[in-house]
Design a protein around this motif. Structure first.
Motif, PDB file in Angstrom:
ATOM      1  N   PRO A   1       7.956   6.446  -5.971  1.00 20.64           N
ATOM      2  CA  PRO A   1       6.768   6.452  -5.093  1.00 20.64           C
ATOM      3  C   PRO A   1       7.100   6.614  -3.614  1.00 20.64           C
ATOM      4  CG  PRO A   1       6.519   4.753  -6.743  1.00 20.64           C
ATOM      5  CD  PRO A   1       7.898   5.306  -6.906  1.00 20.64           C
TER       6      PRO A   1
ATOM      7  N   VAL B   1      -5.145   3.338   5.596  1.00 26.04           N
ATOM      8  CA  VAL B   1      -4.470   4.112   4.553  1.00 26.04           C
ATOM      9  C   VAL B   1      -5.379   4.261   3.336  1.00 26.04           C
ATOM     10  CG1 VAL B   1      -2.545   4.140   2.938  1.00 26.04           C
ATOM     11  CG2 VAL B   1      -2.163   3.449   5.300  1.00 26.04           C
ATOM     12  N   TYR B   2      -6.018   3.149   2.946  1.00 30.48           N
ATOM     13  CA  TYR B   2      -6.901   3.199   1.784  1.00 30.48           C
ATOM     14  C   TYR B   2      -8.028   4.190   2.027  1.00 30.48           C
ATOM     15  CZ  TYR B   2     -10.003   2.009  -1.961  1.00 30.48           C
ATOM     16  OH  TYR B   2     -10.800   2.100  -3.068  1.00 30.48           O
TER      17      TYR B   2
ATOM     18  N   LEU C   1      -0.985   7.976  -7.922  1.00 32.89           N
ATOM     19  CA  LEU C   1      -0.892   9.424  -8.132  1.00 32.89           C
ATOM     20  C   LEU C   1       0.051   9.759  -9.283  1.00 32.89           C
ATOM     21  CD1 LEU C   1      -0.712  10.515  -4.393  1.00 32.89           C
ATOM     22  CD2 LEU C   1      -2.683  10.678  -5.913  1.00 32.89           C
ATOM     23  N   LEU C   2       1.200   9.035  -9.338  1.00 31.90           N
ATOM     24  CA  LEU C   2       2.169   9.307 -10.407  1.00 31.90           C
ATOM     25  C   LEU C   2       1.604   8.925 -11.764  1.00 31.90           C
ATOM     26  CD1 LEU C   2       5.420   8.075  -8.637  1.00 31.90           C
ATOM     27  CD2 LEU C   2       4.876  10.429  -9.294  1.00 31.90           C
TER      28      LEU C   2
ATOM     29  N   LEU D   1      -4.753  12.698   1.383  1.00 32.77           N
ATOM     30  CA  LEU D   1      -3.539  12.019   0.933  1.00 32.77           C
ATOM     31  C   LEU D   1      -2.387  12.196   1.905  1.00 32.77           C
ATOM     32  CD1 LEU D   1      -3.516  12.884  -2.840  1.00 32.77           C
ATOM     33  CD2 LEU D   1      -3.843  10.646  -1.796  1.00 32.77           C
TER      34      LEU D   1
ATOM     35  N   SER E   1       1.306   5.542   5.900  1.00 33.13           N
ATOM     36  CA  SER E   1       2.037   4.528   5.126  1.00 33.13           C
ATOM     37  C   SER E   1       3.472   4.423   5.588  1.00 33.13           C
ATOM     38  CB  SER E   1       2.084   4.854   3.633  1.00 33.13           C
ATOM     39  OG  SER E   1       0.869   5.242   3.158  1.00 33.13           O
ATOM     40  N   ILE E   2       4.097   5.581   5.803  1.00 29.73           N
ATOM     41  CA  ILE E   2       5.507   5.563   6.210  1.00 29.73           C
ATOM     42  C   ILE E   2       5.644   4.895   7.567  1.00 29.73           C
ATOM     43  CG2 ILE E   2       7.516   6.985   6.766  1.00 29.73           C
ATOM     44  CD1 ILE E   2       6.992   7.103   3.852  1.00 29.73           C
TER      45      ILE E   2
ATOM     46  N   ILE F   1      -7.057  -0.189  -6.724  1.00 34.48           N
ATOM     47  CA  ILE F   1      -6.695   1.211  -6.587  1.00 34.48           C
ATOM     48  C   ILE F   1      -6.594   1.908  -7.943  1.00 34.48           C
ATOM     49  CG2 ILE F   1      -4.710   2.694  -6.002  1.00 34.48           C
ATOM     50  CD1 ILE F   1      -4.397   1.165  -3.445  1.00 34.48           C
TER      51      ILE F   1
ATOM     52  N   ALA G   1      -6.779   7.789   1.911  1.00 36.58           N
ATOM     53  CA  ALA G   1      -6.350   8.250   0.590  1.00 36.58           C
ATOM     54  C   ALA G   1      -7.527   8.386  -0.374  1.00 36.58           C
ATOM     55  CB  ALA G   1      -5.308   7.300   0.015  1.00 36.58           C
ATOM     56  N   PHE G   2      -8.436   7.409  -0.380  1.00 34.03           N
ATOM     57  CA  PHE G   2      -9.417   7.376  -1.464  1.00 34.03           C
ATOM     58  C   PHE G   2     -10.842   7.655  -1.024  1.00 34.03           C
ATOM     59  CE2 PHE G   2      -5.895   4.774  -3.037  1.00 34.03           C
ATOM     60  CZ  PHE G   2      -5.621   5.482  -4.203  1.00 34.03           C
TER      61      PHE G   2
ATOM     62  N   LEU H   1      -3.634  -1.177   6.781  1.00 35.14           N
ATOM     63  CA  LEU H   1      -3.700  -0.865   5.361  1.00 35.14           C
ATOM     64  C   LEU H   1      -5.064  -0.319   4.954  1.00 35.14           C
ATOM     65  CD1 LEU H   1      -0.971  -2.326   5.085  1.00 35.14           C
ATOM     66  CD2 LEU H   1      -1.828  -3.247   2.951  1.00 35.14           C
TER      67      LEU H   1
ATOM     68  N   VAL I   1       0.829  -1.206   0.000  1.00 37.50           N
ATOM     69  CA  VAL I   1       0.000   0.000   0.000  1.00 37.50           C
ATOM     70  C   VAL I   1       0.864   1.257   0.000  1.00 37.50           C
ATOM     71  CG1 VAL I   1      -0.303   0.513   2.448  1.00 37.50           C
ATOM     72  CG2 VAL I   1      -2.192   0.837   0.884  1.00 37.50           C
ATOM     73  N   VAL I   2       2.057   1.164   0.576  1.00 41.69           N
ATOM     74  CA  VAL I   2       2.960   2.309   0.572  1.00 41.69           C
ATOM     75  C   VAL I   2       3.274   2.682  -0.874  1.00 41.69           C
ATOM     76  CG1 VAL I   2       5.243   3.114   1.247  1.00 41.69           C
ATOM     77  CG2 VAL I   2       3.934   1.661   2.783  1.00 41.69           C
ATOM     78  N   LEU I   3       3.342   1.654  -1.752  1.00 43.63           N
ATOM     79  CA  LEU I   3       3.646   1.915  -3.155  1.00 43.63           C
ATOM     80  C   LEU I   3       2.398   2.212  -3.970  1.00 43.63           C
ATOM     81  CD1 LEU I   3       6.263  -0.894  -3.736  1.00 43.63           C
ATOM     82  CD2 LEU I   3       6.645   1.490  -3.187  1.00 43.63           C
TER      83      LEU I   3
ATOM     84  N   VAL J   1      -0.525   3.634  -3.467  1.00 46.46           N
ATOM     85  CA  VAL J   1      -1.140   4.962  -3.467  1.00 46.46           C
ATOM     86  C   VAL J   1      -0.311   5.961  -4.274  1.00 46.46           C
ATOM     87  CG1 VAL J   1      -1.934   6.872  -2.036  1.00 46.46           C
ATOM     88  CG2 VAL J   1      -2.407   4.526  -1.329  1.00 46.46           C
ATOM     89  N   PRO J   2       1.011   6.126  -3.977  1.00 43.10           N
ATOM     90  CA  PRO J   2       1.785   7.063  -4.811  1.00 43.10           C
ATOM     91  C   PRO J   2       1.919   6.603  -6.262  1.00 43.10           C
ATOM     92  CG  PRO J   2       3.218   5.950  -3.244  1.00 43.10           C
ATOM     93  CD  PRO J   2       1.810   5.619  -2.851  1.00 43.10           C
ATOM     94  N   GLN J   3       1.970   5.281  -6.509  1.00 40.81           N
ATOM     95  CA  GLN J   3       2.002   4.812  -7.892  1.00 40.81           C
ATOM     96  C   GLN J   3       0.765   5.315  -8.635  1.00 40.81           C
ATOM     97  OE1 GLN J   3       2.278   0.535  -7.734  1.00 40.81           O
ATOM     98  NE2 GLN J   3       4.487   0.527  -7.490  1.00 40.81           N
TER      99      GLN J   3
ATOM    100  N   TYR K   1       8.006  10.191  -3.110  1.00 43.05           N
ATOM    101  CA  TYR K   1       6.803  11.014  -3.230  1.00 43.05           C
ATOM    102  C   TYR K   1       5.947  10.905  -1.959  1.00 43.05           C
ATOM    103  CZ  TYR K   1       2.832  13.192  -5.630  1.00 43.05           C
ATOM    104  OH  TYR K   1       1.814  14.027  -5.997  1.00 43.05           O
ATOM    105  N   THR K   2       5.886   9.677  -1.398  1.00 41.40           N
ATOM    106  CA  THR K   2       5.126   9.488  -0.160  1.00 41.40           C
ATOM    107  C   THR K   2       5.735  10.307   0.972  1.00 41.40           C
ATOM    108  OG1 THR K   2       4.680   7.247  -0.883  1.00 41.40           O
ATOM    109  CG2 THR K   2       4.174   7.743   1.401  1.00 41.40           C
TER     110      THR K   2
END
Lengths: 279, 308
Positions: free
Chosen positions: B35, B264-265, A128-129, B274, B281-282, A215, B268-269, B261, A120-122, A124-126, B38-39
């Motif tokens: 990613p 986080v979902y 967005l990118l 975000l 997430s971190i 996602i 975010a959504f 998780l 999930v760490v990847l 979400v930003p994936q 970016y996070t």
């Protein structure tokens, strides 16, 4: 010669009990999918019904056959993704196993580290990118991230170091073969069986993936089976009339993988540390 | 053993290995490194609305330092989700890996019959996606459909709700155990097959029982494979997502933030925050880094000697 041993009834029955537990839901879905709407709630579990063809045509008719769309999408994601992942990982694994070069340890550790990052760490930003590139909600959004498989690179390195003798590469070099020719003529053929294994593992991983397409995709015409069946369940949770469709869809979604399993038995090698590869 | 040959000669290949690694590295950069970066960037920022927050230009991103982290760490619901998942994960790991080890040892015993059939049957759930496995078991748990309920009633137990607040964790753990035992069993079994049979013959001549052989010879030789499957399973189990998400439509006992998780979902959504999602997430990544680092050390030593 080993002498004949008596049958161990205790271990045999424990194993059969385990086998029964594992087969139970599969047998249940096999029989439940044959039941008509009325039979599903009234007849005994595990007794076949009379509604299989009705269920199949209902499922095919549901929203103009979107289920078969999901099936085709899944085949595309899993087949295409696994094929590309196998090539990328095998070449990378071969380079890591058979060449000495500065940064080798660092590159390997970094690539393998990818296994450890929570998805999930990847994801979400994936998302967005890819959205910035205009690729979110396209087939590429699911295909491209599936090509990178740290686990496959790890396996490929094991297979390459076990299957390709250094002496053969040296002999080829002395005969003047170029490095790319060695890759094609020596490495790929010798890694062949290992590459099939890598393909199978990655195929199953993509086929079973839920989080990434869940996602990335909004348009249900691009959904794979896992996300499609999930949305069908969400829609059907309040309408037991749709249960038949969910059950029949679940059955159809596992048939291809089970077929792949039974036909490709000898390639399901899981020797993670390469223990049984003869060198 | 498939160890990389020590002393493989440094070849004069120059740029070739980098060329071969380029596709993997490029994909890694775009789908892992960027990613993550970016996070981290998002986790240090927050949206600020000026005026009524309407119209273009009223929404600005500002740097807020560690504020999002402070909020994430002080969120009681986040830790509650960790506690739930830890309890779930410990149960799943112990039972799943225990069963996998027992089945692998049984399969390897010389006296067992129908070994091939059992091996294929127990491995079969690996071919069933977690979502579909959850669907199948979910239906088996539903009172209106469930043969399990019929069975319980036949022995006089009534009124059990397999999807209730107190039981749904066990029902979900069962799905994970069902799905994961076969794969781990096969890993351990493959490793067992690679052990030379001579050890066992020697032990038998010395009068060792099959039990003693399993406990004193087979299990110790399996330790590296057991550690490897354990670490893989820990990483997979604490990331539990598909099972609770798929069960939610048929039970009221799972919140939308049941696992870390899922939170986080949702952030975010669903909530569209975000920045909080990034910080959370971190934090999840850092917490799962602990078993992960152990894993890396192991991979380097076990599979490839010290040459990494």
């Amino acid at each position: 010669m080993r002498k004949q041993r008596p049958i161990g009834w205790l271990p045999t029955s424990l194993l059969l009990l385990g086998a029964f537990y594992c087969l139970l839901p599969v047998i249940w879905v096999l029989t439940a999918a044959t039941k008509s709407r009325a039979e599903l709630f009234t007849s005994q579990a595990f007794t076949p019904g009379t509604g299989l063809f009705g269920n199949l045509s209902d499922l095919s008719a549901y929203r103009d056959g979107i289920f078969w769309n999901w099936m085709a999408n899944t085949a595309l994601y899993a087949g295409g993704g696994a094929l590309l992942a196998t090539v990328v990982s095998s070449v990378a694994g071969y380079a890591l196993a058979k060449y000495q070069f500065p940064g080798r340890g660092l590159i390997f550790t970094t690539l393998i580290g990818g296994i450890l990052v929570p998805s999930v760490v990847l994801a979400v930003p994936q998302y967005l990118l890819l959205a910035k590139l205009g690729l979110a909600d396209t087939y590429w959004a699911v295909l491209l991230p599936s090509i990178l498989s740290p686990y496959s690179i790890y396996l490929a390195r094991i297979y390459a170091s076990a299957a390709i003798p250094d002496a053969l590469l040296e002999a080829g070099r002395i005969d003047g073969a170029s490095e790319t020719r060695l890759l094609r003529v020596v490495a790929f053929p010798m890694m062949g069986p290992g590459m099939v294994t890598i393909f199978l593992f990655q195929f199953v991983a993509i086929w079973n993936n839920f989080l990434l397409p869940y996602i990335m995709l909004a348009d249900d015409g691009k959904f794979p089976l896992t996300v499609g069946l999930y949305t069908l369940l969400v829609t059907g949770a309040n309408q037991p009339a749709l249960y038949n469709l969910v059950i029949t869809g679940a059955l159809l979604s596992i048939i291809p993988l089970i077929a792949l399993f039974l036909t490709m038995q000898r390639y399901w090698r899981t020797d993670l540390s390469g223990g049984s590869v003869k060198s | 053993m498939a160890r990389a040959r020590r002393g493989a000669r440094a070849s004069r290949a120059g740029a070739i290995p980098y060329l071969y690694l380029a596709p993997a590295i490029a994909l890694f950069c775009f789908f892992v490194a960027v990613p993550i970066g970016y996070t981290v960037y998002l986790s240090l920022r927050r949206a600020k609305f000026s005026g009524l927050g309407l119209g273009k230009g009223s929404r600005k991103e500002i740097f807020v330092g560690l504020d999002n982290y402070r909020a994430a760490i002080s969120d009681g619901e986040f830790w509650a989700s960790w506690v739930r998942v830890l309890g779930y994960a410990i149960g799943v790991l112990v039972l799943m890996l225990g069963l996998a080890l027992v089945f692998a040892l049984l399969l390897d015993s010389a006296t067992v019959r129908f070994g091939r059939f059992s091996r294929i049957a127990i491995f079969l759930p690996y071919a069933v996606p977690a979502v579909v496995a959850t669907l199948l078991w979910g239906f088996l748990y539903l009172p209106s459909l469930s043969p399990i309920h019929d069975l319980l009633e036949a022995v006089g137990i009534t009124g059990v709700d397999l999807l209730g607040p107190g039981t749904v964790v066990f029902s979900m753990a069962n799905i994970a155990i069902w799905g994961g035992t076969g794969f781990n069993m096969l890993v351990l079994y493959t490793q067992l097959r690679s052990i030379s049979r001579d050890y066992y013959e020697a032990a038998r001549i010395d009068g060792a029982s099959e039990w003693a052989i399993a406990l004193r010879i087979k299990v110790p030789m399996l330790v590296p494979a057991i550690v490897l499957t354990t670490v893989f399973s820990i990483i997979a189990t604490i990331q539990v997502f598909s099972e609770p998400v798929t069960l939610r439509p048929i039970t009221n006992a799972l919140s939308s933030t049941w696992s870390p998780l899922m939170k986080v979902y949702r952030d975010a959504f669903v909530t569209g925050d975000l920045y909080s999602a990034a910080a959370t997430s971190i934090v999840i990544a850092v917490i799962s880094l602990i078993p992960s680092l152990g894993f890396l050390r192991l991979v380097r030593r076990r599979a490839f000697g010290e040459d990494v």
